[in-house]
Write a protein that holds these residues in place. Structure first.
Motif, PDB file in Angstrom:
ATOM      1  N   VAL A  59       0.844  -1.200   0.000  1.00  0.00           N
ATOM      2  CA  VAL A  59       0.000   0.000   0.000  1.00  0.00           C
ATOM      3  C   VAL A  59       0.879   1.250   0.000  1.00  0.00           C
ATOM      4  N   THR A  60       1.895   1.248   0.841  1.00  0.00           N
ATOM      5  CA  THR A  60       2.781   2.409   0.956  1.00  0.00           C
ATOM      6  C   THR A  60       3.620   2.604  -0.307  1.00  0.00           C
ATOM      7  N   GLU A  61       4.276   1.533  -0.750  1.00  0.00           N
ATOM      8  CA  GLU A  61       5.192   1.634  -1.902  1.00  0.00           C
ATOM      9  C   GLU A  61       4.453   1.961  -3.202  1.00  0.00           C
ATOM     10  N   ALA A  62       3.288   1.348  -3.398  1.00  0.00           N
ATOM     11  CA  ALA A  62       2.548   1.556  -4.649  1.00  0.00           C
ATOM     12  C   ALA A  62       1.546   2.698  -4.547  1.00  0.00           C
ATOM     13  N   ALA A  63       1.447   3.311  -3.371  1.00  0.00           N
ATOM     14  CA  ALA A  63       0.527   4.430  -3.138  1.00  0.00           C
ATOM     15  C   ALA A  63      -0.912   4.060  -3.513  1.00  0.00           C
ATOM     16  N   LEU A  64      -1.366   2.912  -2.994  1.00  0.00           N
ATOM     17  CA  LEU A  64      -2.735   2.476  -3.274  1.00  0.00           C
ATOM     18  C   LEU A  64      -3.729   3.260  -2.419  1.00  0.00           C
ATOM     19  N   THR A  65      -4.834   3.612  -3.028  1.00  0.00           N
ATOM     20  CA  THR A  65      -5.905   4.274  -2.287  1.00  0.00           C
ATOM     21  C   THR A  65      -6.704   3.197  -1.539  1.00  0.00           C
ATOM     22  N   PRO A  66      -7.500   3.595  -0.551  1.00  0.00           N
ATOM     23  CA  PRO A  66      -8.321   2.596   0.143  1.00  0.00           C
ATOM     24  C   PRO A  66      -9.257   1.825  -0.792  1.00  0.00           C
ATOM     25  N   SER A  67      -9.828   2.494  -1.775  1.00  0.00           N
ATOM     26  CA  SER A  67     -10.740   1.791  -2.693  1.00  0.00           C
ATOM     27  C   SER A  67      -9.948   0.816  -3.582  1.00  0.00           C
ATOM     28  N   GLU A  68      -8.769   1.220  -4.029  1.00  0.00           N
ATOM     29  CA  GLU A  68      -7.929   0.312  -4.825  1.00  0.00           C
ATOM     30  C   GLU A  68      -7.521  -0.899  -3.984  1.00  0.00           C
ATOM     31  N   SER A  69      -7.153  -0.641  -2.741  1.00  0.00           N
ATOM     32  CA  SER A  69      -6.754  -1.730  -1.837  1.00  0.00           C
ATOM     33  C   SER A  69      -7.894  -2.715  -1.624  1.00  0.00           C
ATOM     34  N   ALA A  70      -9.095  -2.190  -1.448  1.00  0.00           N
ATOM     35  CA  ALA A  70     -10.265  -3.043  -1.208  1.00  0.00           C
ATOM     36  C   ALA A  70     -10.547  -3.955  -2.401  1.00  0.00           C
ATOM     37  N   LYS A  71     -10.302  -3.472  -3.608  1.00  0.00           N
ATOM     38  CA  LYS A  71     -10.515  -4.290  -4.796  1.00  0.00           C
ATOM     39  C   LYS A  71      -9.339  -5.221  -5.073  1.00  0.00           C
ATOM     40  N   PHE A  72      -8.139  -4.721  -4.807  1.00  0.00           N
ATOM     41  CA  PHE A  72      -6.924  -5.442  -5.189  1.00  0.00           C
ATOM     42  C   PHE A  72      -6.577  -6.606  -4.264  1.00  0.00           C
ATOM     43  N   PHE A  73      -6.601  -6.400  -2.949  1.00  0.00           N
ATOM     44  CA  PHE A  73      -6.047  -7.398  -2.031  1.00  0.00           C
ATOM     45  C   PHE A  73      -6.796  -8.736  -2.001  1.00  0.00           C
ATOM     46  N   PRO A  74      -8.103  -8.796  -2.211  1.00  0.00           N
ATOM     47  CA  PRO A  74      -8.714 -10.134  -2.300  1.00  0.00           C
ATOM     48  C   PRO A  74      -8.130 -10.965  -3.455  1.00  0.00           C
ATOM     49  N   VAL A  75      -7.875 -10.325  -4.584  1.00  0.00           N
ATOM     50  CA  VAL A  75      -7.284 -11.019  -5.731  1.00  0.00           C
ATOM     51  C   VAL A  75      -5.826 -11.373  -5.434  1.00  0.00           C
ATOM     52  N   MET A 130      -3.849  -5.618 -13.640  1.00  0.00           N
ATOM     53  CA  MET A 130      -3.912  -4.475 -14.553  1.00  0.00           C
ATOM     54  C   MET A 130      -5.343  -4.080 -14.892  1.00  0.00           C
ATOM     55  N   VAL A 131      -6.299  -4.944 -14.614  1.00  0.00           N
ATOM     56  CA  VAL A 131      -7.710  -4.572 -14.781  1.00  0.00           C
ATOM     57  C   VAL A 131      -8.161  -3.777 -13.549  1.00  0.00           C
ATOM     58  N   ILE A 132      -7.712  -4.205 -12.384  1.00  0.00           N
ATOM     59  CA  ILE A 132      -8.109  -3.552 -11.129  1.00  0.00           C
ATOM     60  C   ILE A 132      -7.378  -2.224 -10.954  1.00  0.00           C
ATOM     61  N   LEU A 133      -6.076  -2.234 -11.253  1.00  0.00           N
ATOM     62  CA  LEU A 133      -5.231  -1.047 -11.093  1.00  0.00           C
ATOM     63  C   LEU A 133      -4.722  -0.624 -12.460  1.00  0.00           C
ATOM     64  N   SER A 134      -4.132   0.534 -12.527  1.00  0.00           N
ATOM     65  CA  SER A 134      -3.468   0.928 -13.767  1.00  0.00           C
ATOM     66  C   SER A 134      -2.224   0.045 -13.940  1.00  0.00           C
ATOM     67  N   PRO A 135      -1.758  -0.148 -15.164  1.00  0.00           N
ATOM     68  CA  PRO A 135      -0.540  -0.936 -15.357  1.00  0.00           C
ATOM     69  C   PRO A 135       0.651  -0.390 -14.560  1.00  0.00           C
ATOM     70  N   ALA A 136       0.736   0.927 -14.427  1.00  0.00           N
ATOM     71  CA  ALA A 136       1.831   1.525 -13.657  1.00  0.00           C
ATOM     72  C   ALA A 136       1.745   1.124 -12.187  1.00  0.00           C
ATOM     73  N   LYS A 137       0.537   1.177 -11.639  1.00  0.00           N
ATOM     74  CA  LYS A 137       0.376   0.774 -10.229  1.00  0.00           C
ATOM     75  C   LYS A 137       0.582  -0.732 -10.069  1.00  0.00           C
ATOM     76  N   ALA A 138       0.134  -1.513 -11.046  1.00  0.00           N
ATOM     77  CA  ALA A 138       0.360  -2.961 -10.981  1.00  0.00           C
ATOM     78  C   ALA A 138       1.853  -3.258 -10.961  1.00  0.00           C
ATOM     79  N   MET A 139       2.617  -2.530 -11.777  1.00  0.00           N
ATOM     80  CA  MET A 139       4.076  -2.701 -11.797  1.00  0.00           C
ATOM     81  C   MET A 139       4.674  -2.307 -10.447  1.00  0.00           C
ATOM     82  N   LYS A 140       4.166  -1.236  -9.854  1.00  0.00           N
ATOM     83  CA  LYS A 140       4.656  -0.815  -8.532  1.00  0.00           C
ATOM     84  C   LYS A 140       4.357  -1.875  -7.474  1.00  0.00           C
ATOM     85  N   VAL A 141       3.195  -2.502  -7.585  1.00  0.00           N
ATOM     86  CA  VAL A 141       2.826  -3.572  -6.646  1.00  0.00           C
ATOM     87  C   VAL A 141       3.792  -4.747  -6.784  1.00  0.00           C
ATOM     88  N   ILE A 142       4.052  -5.165  -8.016  1.00  0.00           N
ATOM     89  CA  ILE A 142       4.955  -6.293  -8.270  1.00  0.00           C
ATOM     90  C   ILE A 142       6.347  -5.989  -7.730  1.00  0.00           C
TER      91      ILE A 142
END
Length: 163
Positions: A59-75, A130-142
């Protein structure tokens, strides 16, 4: 009188015990956390705590918002669960009889197939990311996940080197 002498001796013994320097700790020295003949250098590994730290790091490194986190972390958790089953399968090949060529051949082929399946699974979930987040944020997550694991391994290596 006996009571006074007893209290006086007890006081001297307690004072002497308090004045003792702490016991040295090292690989061959007993430590403060010794119980029942076992050494406790660190608390046992807590997977839930590690998972929580990983998610917070992402969350910190990729600067995920709470709504992005809620969608992303279950996956993300779903992916990690599937990856763990691959890693547990890898443990089986540690016990291959290296004097048995057929068993070695089978173990190598299984390991290669597992590696391919692992990469396909990662690719599938990276597409979902990359569907849930932008490709840039997905890369930051990885990258954040990789960085987190590198830091954990470095920390463990430093801890083991101190022993």
């Amino acid at each position: 009188m006996k009571r006074i002498i007893f209290l006086f001796i007890l006081t001297i013994v307690m004072a002497a015990a308090q004045a003792q320097p702490p016991m040295p700790e090292g690989p061959d020295m007993p430590d403060r956390h010794m119980r029942h003949g076992q050494r406790h250098h660190r608390p046992p590994f807590d997977p839930a705590k590690c998972e929580k730290e990983l998610e917070q790091f992402i969350v910190t490194e990729a600067a995920l918002t709470p709504s992005e986190s809620a969608k992303f972390f279950p996956v993300f958790r779903e992916m990690r669960k599937k990856l763990m089953s691959y890693f547990s399968d890898m443990q089986r090949n540690r016990f291959v009889d290296t004097s048995d060529n057929k068993a070695c051949e089978r173990a190598i082929r299984e390991a290669d197939q597992r590696d391919l399946d692992l990469k396909l699974l990662q690719r599938e979930y990276h597409e979902k990311f990359m569907v849930i987040l932008s490709p840039a944020k997905a890369m930051k997550v990885i990258r954040a996940e990789e960085k987190f694991h590198r830091q954990i391994f470095k920390k463990a290596a430093r801890r083991d080197a101190k022993r």
